[in-house]
Write an enzyme that holds these catalytic residues in place. Sequence first.
Site, short mmCIF file in Angstrom:
data_model
loop_
_atom_site.label_atom_id
_atom_site.label_comp_id
_atom_site.label_asym_id
_atom_site.label_seq_id
_atom_site.Cartn_x
_atom_site.Cartn_y
_atom_site.Cartn_z
N GLN A 1 26.21 71.06 33.68
CA GLN A 1 26.71 69.73 33.96
C GLN A 1 26.46 69.31 35.41
O GLN A 1 26.60 68.14 35.74
CB GLN A 1 28.21 69.70 33.60
CG GLN A 1 28.91 68.35 33.68
CD GLN A 1 28.38 67.33 32.68
OE1 GLN A 1 27.96 67.67 31.59
NE2 GLN A 1 28.37 66.06 33.07
N HIS B 1 32.94 76.36 29.33
CA HIS B 1 32.33 76.05 28.03
C HIS B 1 32.24 77.38 27.27
O HIS B 1 32.11 78.44 27.90
CB HIS B 1 30.94 75.48 28.31
CG HIS B 1 30.20 74.93 27.15
ND1 HIS B 1 29.60 75.71 26.21
CD2 HIS B 1 29.96 73.64 26.77
CE1 HIS B 1 29.00 74.93 25.30
NE2 HIS B 1 29.22 73.68 25.62
N CYS C 1 33.45 72.18 22.97
CA CYS C 1 33.09 73.59 23.17
C CYS C 1 33.89 74.22 24.30
O CYS C 1 33.36 75.09 25.03
CB CYS C 1 31.59 73.77 23.43
SG CYS C 1 30.62 73.35 22.00
N LYS D 1 20.21 67.78 29.11
CA LYS D 1 21.27 67.02 29.78
C LYS D 1 20.76 66.34 31.04
O LYS D 1 21.49 65.64 31.73
CB LYS D 1 22.46 67.93 30.10
CG LYS D 1 23.11 68.41 28.81
CD LYS D 1 24.39 69.20 28.92
CE LYS D 1 25.32 68.89 30.02
NZ LYS D 1 26.73 69.17 29.64
N ASP E 1 27.33 78.32 35.83
CA ASP E 1 26.96 77.47 34.70
C ASP E 1 26.76 76.07 35.27
O ASP E 1 27.72 75.35 35.56
CB ASP E 1 28.07 77.50 33.65
CG ASP E 1 27.83 76.49 32.54
OD1 ASP E 1 26.86 75.70 32.64
OD2 ASP E 1 28.61 76.46 31.58
N1 PMP Z 1 28.05 74.64 29.91
C1 PMP Z 1 28.40 73.38 30.11
C2 PMP Z 1 29.30 73.04 31.27
C3 PMP Z 1 27.93 72.39 29.26
O1 PMP Z 1 28.29 71.12 29.48
C4 PMP Z 1 27.08 72.74 28.18
C5 PMP Z 1 26.56 71.68 27.24
N2 PMP Z 1 27.51 70.79 26.79
C6 PMP Z 1 26.75 74.07 28.03
C7 PMP Z 1 27.24 75.01 28.90
C8 PMP Z 1 25.86 74.54 26.91
O2 PMP Z 1 24.62 73.94 26.99
P1 PMP Z 1 23.55 74.14 25.82
O3 PMP Z 1 24.23 73.68 24.56
O4 PMP Z 1 22.42 73.25 26.20
O5 PMP Z 1 23.21 75.56 25.77
#
Ligand code: PMP
Length: 414
Positions: A202, A122, A365, A225, A199
Amino acid sequence: MYDIQTVRADFPVLNRKVNNKPLVYLDNAATSQKPKQVIDSVSNYYCFHNSNVHRGVHTLSVEATDLYEEARQKVGSFINSKKPEQVIWVRNTTEAINLVAKTWGEANINNGDEIVVSEMEHHSNLVPWQQLAEKKGAKLKLVGLDSDYKLDLEQLHSEISNRTRLVAITHMSNVLGTITPIKEIATAAHNVGAKILVDAAQSVPHLNVDVQDLECDFLAFSGHKMLAPTGIGCLYVTEEILSLMDPFMHGGEMVLEVSFEKASWADLPMRFEAGTPNIAGAIAMGSAVDYLKSTGVEAIHAHETSLMKHALGLFDDLEEVTCFGTKDLESRGGVISFAVNGVHPHDLGQVLDSQGVAIRTGHHCAMPLVRSRLNVPATARASFYLYNTLYEVEALISAVDSALSYFGRSSRNN
Ligand code: PMP
């Protein structure tokens, strides 16, 4: 027995209609819905306990502080942190990763050092490291995917060298659902004296995550999430590293003594929590953890796997639809990105919305992954959670099928 109807009854939003159709919410990788237990905990906090934490001696302040710290304990024990103080409240995964880049990263990554990331990161776990590498003259090394959309472990092992200072890797891709073998990667990183940042945005909502077993040094995740509100998330750090890390932000709450000339820092974890935090959010994240624990994360994961199996089988029948990701459900969570020949994902998303089916379309993203590896400008993405049903999977497929007819694409494989 996993009682899906009992679970669904806890989520008020699932009763609503969208475009006169029952809502089929399949955008859980963007954010999850919230059960009434979590909504009630926010309301209960503001109705009965609202006060600032760690600052007052009056009853409300003591209650708010107790609830806030109890939530830290709940989240810490959920990921099996040795101590609750190793869990720092932040806004989200993005802030957690930036905190590490700006504190530990600034202090420990230097000219010629290497940071290893994967091609399915991401932007939150890519851009901070690009920036740090540029600033410090370090090298960002990319590990690709194999032909089955899994992390190329052979390449990973060859990219990790004695110049590696950090491996920053997703535990589960929000585009492909691919689960990475964190323990193996942690061992490889530690063998060369590097640290590993996971990270887990997910993975913590969908898998049993045990930071001690995985041996991760840093782990970042977001509340929104995993059934909690937006604006609250966590960074876990090992005690050894945390005790040596500089504060991220300076100001109130994070100091011990301040004179006009200088300041000293409060104990952990307060040192990293400058300013008034998201107290209600943290408490609600504790309630979200209670909810996930009582439902059982393993049961949730098994439920999602059954939804994936059904979805992949049904998608197979749709000619013109390409699904990205491995079919090995041992290595995959409940996320399906797909593309339809000749139909832009945004158009597809709009037609699905007219059927009450909420999916996400775009690059999620993860622009380099989608554009350079999947070789499409964007994908449509359905992502499952504990309250989704087999019937909703069928509603998704039938909405995609009718969109295909709408756009004049023949649909069924014979
Ligand atoms: N990493 C992953 C794998 C994600 O799925 C997400 C959210 N879609 C993020 C980072 C970023 O999370 P946040 O927008 O809550 O900071």
